[in-house]
Design an enzyme around this catalytic site. Structure first.
Site, PDB file in Angstrom:
ATOM      1  N   ASP A  71      -4.454  -0.596  -7.483  1.00 29.76           N
ATOM      2  CA  ASP A  71      -5.103  -1.098  -6.273  1.00 29.76           C
ATOM      3  C   ASP A  71      -6.555  -1.489  -6.535  1.00 29.76           C
ATOM      4  OD1 ASP A  71      -5.986  -1.663  -3.767  1.00 29.76           O
ATOM      5  OD2 ASP A  71      -5.335   0.217  -2.859  1.00 29.76           O
ATOM      6  N   TYR A  84      -5.171   0.289   7.450  1.00 29.54           N
ATOM      7  CA  TYR A  84      -6.288  -0.364   8.117  1.00 29.54           C
ATOM      8  C   TYR A  84      -6.218  -0.121   9.615  1.00 29.54           C
ATOM      9  CZ  TYR A  84      -7.466  -2.731   3.823  1.00 29.54           C
ATOM     10  OH  TYR A  84      -7.841  -3.000   2.540  1.00 29.54           O
ATOM     11  N   ARG A  86       0.850  -1.206   0.000  1.00 32.08           N
ATOM     12  CA  ARG A  86       0.000   0.000   0.000  1.00 32.08           C
ATOM     13  C   ARG A  86       0.878   1.245   0.000  1.00 32.08           C
ATOM     14  NH1 ARG A  86      -5.255  -1.549   0.666  1.00 32.08           N
ATOM     15  NH2 ARG A  86      -5.981   0.455   1.409  1.00 32.08           N
ATOM     16  N   GLN A 116      -1.032   2.801  -6.063  1.00 33.49           N
ATOM     17  CA  GLN A 116      -2.454   3.173  -5.993  1.00 33.49           C
ATOM     18  C   GLN A 116      -3.196   2.928  -7.302  1.00 33.49           C
ATOM     19  OE1 GLN A 116      -2.926   7.154  -4.522  1.00 33.49           O
ATOM     20  NE2 GLN A 116      -2.355   6.591  -2.416  1.00 33.49           N
TER      21      GLN A 116
END
Lengths: 374, 374
Positions: free
Chosen positions: B130, B226, B122, B127
């Site tokens: 993703d 997260y 990440r 990105q």
């Protein structure tokens, strides 16, 4: 004895609205009226009996119909239910006045004073009583949501890390209250929206919502805010221009209705066949035959790779607010004639008189009388 | 012989996305790759075979799996389908790497170079590759639409001739990509939106969308974007403050996920019991157990007068754009290593190496290896 206003659970299967909501119940009580409520009358719209204040609760609908001086309802009562009404009582709601000679005849015979809100004169003062408009606003909003929910595409433009998704193209046919609300809702969601109506005065309204007006060169300005029917030549010209707009859109919402008549078929099978793969059609007029060839009321139908949705009783999908709006409309209609717990109807009032279907053993509405051959 | 990139119809029932769309197919061809497509591969996403350019079409999936040098897919292949893959070939897509030791073992044995896009580092550069983010954006949008469509209330404020309808209150729990998109969509529709996340840095993001941040005083900033799991004490404090916000909302959308683990239960049965009559819950985490007590994956469940919806495979509800986004992500991931019709993987590339599940007879991802005991 004060005036008794009665409300039952609706009798029509699938009808989730109720003609009275707690806030409005308190207003009737403030005018001295007593409320007689079938227990659970508002349950399908999430209104609880205890919130209706000092209403008398009874278990069965029959007791309400037999005792109430004024019965408020959403959908027309059946013959059996009409038979339960107290002779001389007042019935207020949607009556589908053109649909059943038998029902009108029974209302007349029983001496019911029946107000059909479909017959409300379309004048400024009556706007706050106009259930057709308020429920059309609900329906237009819902149809835009149904279209978005069934579209395989985003309605809004979306920029993400790997690029940009183009917004969906939405076309709304019919720019009455429902169509304008559908346009507004699709716009809110970010779609590129076009609107079309045969009445040229809608151009400005459509454009004021940020949508594009589809100009077919055909005008059908009618009376009472509705469009007149088009000639065959006009229909051909309309079809050609409209077909192009339909072929370009990702979602089509049709809202063209003529009161008391079958809905006009505006979108032909050929037009549907030219739509994009994955396009969605929501036909708001499904219940009265549909604006789109291939619409089935209450069904989702695939025609090639186009999904045609024919929702029925759309306001019932949103019963909390649809009921709130409906109940306020009814209150605005009948409450001017309630004072100190008594009802005194003023037949000089053009709105009251205009919406009257039957009174004192007579069919009062000339249009309905003629249409039904009474 | 140029590199052959193969794409089949998805094998998973109900999966409507496809890993390659026509626009992206042309880009692969521009890099000298040949395309091998199962006929109808894009049909459920409304992409037609003829739009894929000069792709070779075969009728069965098996021929694709047996011949392709690189197979692009959305959902993980079954053991049987993995067995069809050409030894030494490359497989790119979502693999649910933590879910099946057996599948990882087979990939290793067959010498498949398998990239699991769930394992993508990440970092900023990744990105654009993703898929979790792009598909979460789709899911968040859809969940807001599902909530609006099932709510018995208007989301927007509505002024009509008889009064004003107050806008609905929408609460979104979890402010990752999905949650933020749900907030943005509910805002677009005109609702009064609040957002909540255990990660305090989301406050600014939630507020930037015009929504209110629900502050519970508990922070759970985690790694990799997260949230970490909360302690029992923290959970109690969170529950108290959150319970109040939940009791006030008309629609609740929950989007809290922990990758590779069961979703945290954030909304208890007691909290649901305190919700308003007619409230709607859309639990985006239904597939991994749900954030809400009472959620059933793939079902609509009434708990009292609250409707709990547990949609599954949400991106498949919008296959045109979900596929477009997914296919672009995949292209951004693998295309840097395709040149003049040949594949040359650069194992020094941290994104490529980080997303590798198996290669050359080895399980390459340390986390998965450890978790599965391989």
């Amino acid at each position: 004895m004060p005036l008794v206003i009665g409300v039952t659970k609706e009798f029509t299967p699938g009808e989730r609205r109720v003609a009275l909501v707690p806030d409005v119940a308190k207003k009737y009580q403030g005018l001295g009226a007593a409320l007689l409520l079938q227990a659970g009358a508002g349950a399908s719209a999430y209104y609880r009996d205890e919130d209706y204040g000092a209403a008398e609760l009874v278990a069965d609908a029959s007791s309400v119909l037999k005792k109430a001086d004024v019965v408020l309802q959403v959908q027309p009562l059946s013959m059996d239910d009409l038979n339960e009404l107290k002779p001389g009582s007042v019935l207020v709601g949607l009556q589908q006045p053109w649909s059943s000679k038998e029902r009108v005849e029974l209302l007349r015979q029983k001496g019911i004073t029946c107000f059909a809100l479909e017959l409300l004169p379309r004048i400024s003062r009556a706007q706050s009583m106009d259930v057709l408009s308020s429920q059309a606003a609900v329906a237009g909003y819902e149809c835009a949501l149904i279209a978005a929910d069934h579209s395989p595409k985003f309605f809004p433009m979306l920029t993400y890390a790997a690029g940009t998704i183009r917004p969906a193209k939405v076309l709304v046919i019919g720019a009455g209250v429902a169509g304008l609300q559908a346009i507004a809702t699709a716009k809110r969601l970010g779609a590129m929206v076009s609107g079309y109506d045969v009445r040229p005065e809608t151009k400005e309204q459509i454009e004021s919502l940020g949508a594009k007006f589809v100009d077919t060169g055909v005008s059908a300005a009618g009376t009472g805010g509705y469009a007149r029917e088009l000639t065959d030549d006009e229909k051909r010209q309309q079809a050609e221009k409209l077909g192009k707009a339909i072929a370009e859109c990702d979602a089509l919402i049709t809202t063209a209705a003529i009161p008391g008549k079958k809905a006009p078929v505006i979108v032909s099978a050929e037009m549907v066949a030219r739509m994009k793969p994955g396009s969605v059609v929501v036909d708001m007029a499904a219940e009265t035959g549909g604006n789109v060839a291939g619409t089935m009321a209450g069904e989702k139908t695939w025609v090639g790779e186009t999904l045609i949705i024919g929702p029925t009783n759309i306001p019932s999908r949103m019963p909390v607010h649809a009921s709130e709006m409906y109940a306020k409309n009814l209150f605005n209609f009948i409450s001017p004639f309630i004072k100190d717990g008594a009802l005194a109807l003023d037949w000089e009032d053009e709105v009251l008189a205009g919406a009257c279907l039957t009174h004192a053993g007579e069919v009062r509405h000339a249009g309905v009388k003629q249409a039904l051959g009474l």
